[in-house]
Design an enzyme around this catalytic site. Structure first.
Site, PDB file in Angstrom:
ATOM      1  N   LYS A 221      35.511  43.518  51.840  1.00  0.00           N
ATOM      2  CA  LYS A 221      34.749  43.915  53.018  1.00  0.00           C
ATOM      3  C   LYS A 221      34.389  42.671  53.834  1.00  0.00           C
ATOM      4  CE  LYS A 221      35.267  47.773  50.824  1.00  0.00           C
ATOM      5  NZ  LYS A 221      34.283  48.314  49.909  1.00  0.00           N
TER       6      LYS A 221
ATOM      7  N   TYR B  82      28.192  53.288  46.099  1.00  0.00           N
ATOM      8  CA  TYR B  82      29.592  53.396  46.505  1.00  0.00           C
ATOM      9  C   TYR B  82      30.306  54.430  45.612  1.00  0.00           C
ATOM     10  CZ  TYR B  82      34.349  51.921  47.511  1.00  0.00           C
ATOM     11  OH  TYR B  82      35.671  51.896  47.870  1.00  0.00           O
TER      12      TYR B  82
ATOM     13  N   ASP C 266      24.744  44.884  43.792  1.00  0.00           N
ATOM     14  CA  ASP C 266      25.974  44.971  44.588  1.00  0.00           C
ATOM     15  C   ASP C 266      25.554  44.676  46.029  1.00  0.00           C
ATOM     16  OD1 ASP C 266      28.078  45.757  46.228  1.00  0.00           O
ATOM     17  OD2 ASP C 266      28.588  47.519  45.026  1.00  0.00           O
TER      18      ASP C 266
ATOM     19  N   ARG D 244      46.649  33.678  34.767  1.00  0.00           N
ATOM     20  CA  ARG D 244      45.662  34.710  34.396  1.00  0.00           C
ATOM     21  C   ARG D 244      44.357  34.053  33.925  1.00  0.00           C
ATOM     22  NH1 ARG D 244      45.882  36.731  29.628  1.00  0.00           N
ATOM     23  NH2 ARG D 244      48.118  37.153  29.593  1.00  0.00           N
TER      24      ARG D 244
HETATM   25  C1  PLP Z   1      34.245  48.777  48.608  1.00  0.00           C
HETATM   26  C2  PLP Z   1      33.059  48.670  47.741  1.00  0.00           C
HETATM   27  C3  PLP Z   1      33.191  48.544  46.350  1.00  0.00           C
HETATM   28  C4  PLP Z   1      34.528  48.555  45.659  1.00  0.00           C
HETATM   29  O1  PLP Z   1      35.318  47.473  46.031  1.00  0.00           O
HETATM   30  P1  PLP Z   1      36.930  47.501  46.148  1.00  0.00           P
HETATM   31  O2  PLP Z   1      37.228  46.132  46.618  1.00  0.00           O
HETATM   32  O3  PLP Z   1      37.312  48.597  47.090  1.00  0.00           O
HETATM   33  O4  PLP Z   1      37.448  47.750  44.771  1.00  0.00           O
HETATM   34  C5  PLP Z   1      32.016  48.436  45.597  1.00  0.00           C
HETATM   35  N1  PLP Z   1      30.803  48.463  46.181  1.00  0.00           N
HETATM   36  C6  PLP Z   1      30.654  48.591  47.516  1.00  0.00           C
HETATM   37  C7  PLP Z   1      29.285  48.632  48.093  1.00  0.00           C
HETATM   38  C8  PLP Z   1      31.767  48.706  48.340  1.00  0.00           C
HETATM   39  O5  PLP Z   1      31.614  48.847  49.657  1.00  0.00           O
END
Ligand code: PLP
Length: 380
Positions: free
Chosen positions: A195, A98, A170, A46
């Site tokens: 992603k 998101y 982000d 952890r």
């Molecule tokens: C998918 C996504 C998230 C969240 O991520 P997870 O891995 O699904 O928890 C946050 N911001 C954007 C732009 C995303 O596409």
């Protein structure tokens, strides 16, 4: 090392004990200590794990930042960033973010005394007007989900600095292959590694990067204290993905440009949002800021919900699936899927119209993708 070489080689050295060219996975919960008060750098996964540390160093090296801290999901990465905030702090955020992030902000973090103001950050003057003395964070997604709005990061950095606020981005949709927000002044860069970064729909993960030592220490503390850490195996799978990131992003961008151009000329489609099209209102900013326009497109069908449902039920190659940024082309219809719970008036006000579809263009042969869309659109 140049960018493409960093993707393939950064932090990847042959294993010193065996010469293995692919790093081993340290799938171990704990580590034996040489003696009381001594360690070989690791004690309990952890807190510290060699495979996770390697992933963190690798993505930070690609992003051009000093520190990376990995989390079990993109959401837990965002959550860790916002644990930098205290009750009474105010955040200015892009409006088209998101869905999971807006749920975290509006249904969880508000209960801890953090206040949010949403603005269309493609208009810097709206961002400036929303800043207050107690604003501690400017939070930008670019391009946004699902409307592909593009924000001028240099302008945002100026505003954040003038107001003594942190500037977080982000950057999931662009990835370091196309955009490095720190070069435009971001203090914190975050990705859902689920992603494009991992790229094959094989893991859920997130990462936060910074050059700021205090922020890094705080993120490290949250990672250890809360424990939303990715498994060593997931870290290893993510690294496999990273090694082809540059190549994949070029193909995603090339394919998406062709698909967007095709859709824009189609008589059943009212409008297409893709930063690479000249019709995009911030095409000039996108051109200046990113090295490719990525694989995400949203478009509006003329026939509303029935047209969206017909399109999604008739595609064959395009997978009807949530998520994005993987090798397969995926398609969603926000009004009947991700945003079905949002009242229609609110959806419309946010530009999430009934006919809106979102496409995550994969790396297949683009002619197969176009053929699939063409045959499904004849049935709409
Ligand atoms: C998918 C996504 C998230 C969240 O991520 P997870 O891995 O699904 O928890 C946050 N911001 C954007 C732009 C995303 O596409």
């Amino acid at each position: 090392m140049k960018f493409d070489t960093r993707c393939v080689r950064a932090t990847i050295d042959p294993d010193p004990s065996t010469g293995a060219i692919v790093p081993p996975i340290f799938q171990s919960a704990t580590f034996v200590l040489p003696g009381v008060g001594e360690s070989l750098g690791y004690d309990y996964t952890r807190s510290s794990n060699p495979t996770r540390f390697q992933l963190e160093k690798m993505i930070a090296a690609i992003e051009g930042l000093e520190y990376g801290v990995a989390y079990a999901s993109g959401m837990s990465a965002v959550d860790a960033i916002f644990k930098l905030m205290k009750p009474g702090d105010h955040v200015v955020s892009s409006d088209d973010i998101y869905g999971g992030v807006s749920r975290l902000f509006n249904q969880i973090l508000v209960n801890y005394g953090i206040e949010f103001t949403y603005v269309d950050s493609s208009y810097p003057e709206q961002v400036e007007a929303a800043m207050r003395p107690e604003t501690k964070m400017l939070w930008i997604e670019t391009p946004t989900n699902p409307l592909l709005k593009v924000t001028d990061l240099k302008a945002m950095s100026k505003i954040a600095k003038a107001h003594n606020a942190l500037f977080g981005v982000d950057s999931t949709f662009a990835t370091p292959a196309l955009l490095r927000p720190a070069e435009w002044g971001a203090d914190i860069v975050m990705h859902s590694t689920t992603k494009y970064i991992s790229g094959h729909n094989q893991i859920i993960g997130g990462i936060v990067m910074t050059d700021n030592e205090d922020i890094h220490e705080h993120l490290r503390f949250i990672q250890r204290a809360v424990g939303a850490v990715p498994s060593p195996f997931d870290c290893w799978l993510t690294m496999l993905g990273v090694r082809t990131l540059s190549l994949r992003m070029q193909r995603h961008s090339d394919n998406a440009m062709k698909v967007a151009t095709y859709l824009e000329a189609h008589p059943k489609i009212a409008r297409v949002a893709y930063p690479g099209l000249e019709s995009h209102i911030r095409h000039d900013v996108a051109k200046r800021q990113i090295d490719g326009f990525s694989g995400m497109i949203s478009f509006e069908l003329k026939g509303g919900i029935p047209a969206g449902v017909a399109l999604l039920n008739n595609v064959k190659l395009c997978a009807l699936a949530e998520s994005l940024g993987a090798v397969e082309t995926m398609i969603t219809h926000p009004a009947s899927m991700t945003h079905a719970a949002v009242p229609k008036e609110e959806r419309e006000a946010r530009g999430l119209t009934d006919g809106l579809a979102r496409l995550s263009v994969g790396i297949e042969d683009v002619n197969d993708i176009l053929e699939d869309l063409e045959s499904a659109l004849t049935k709409v």
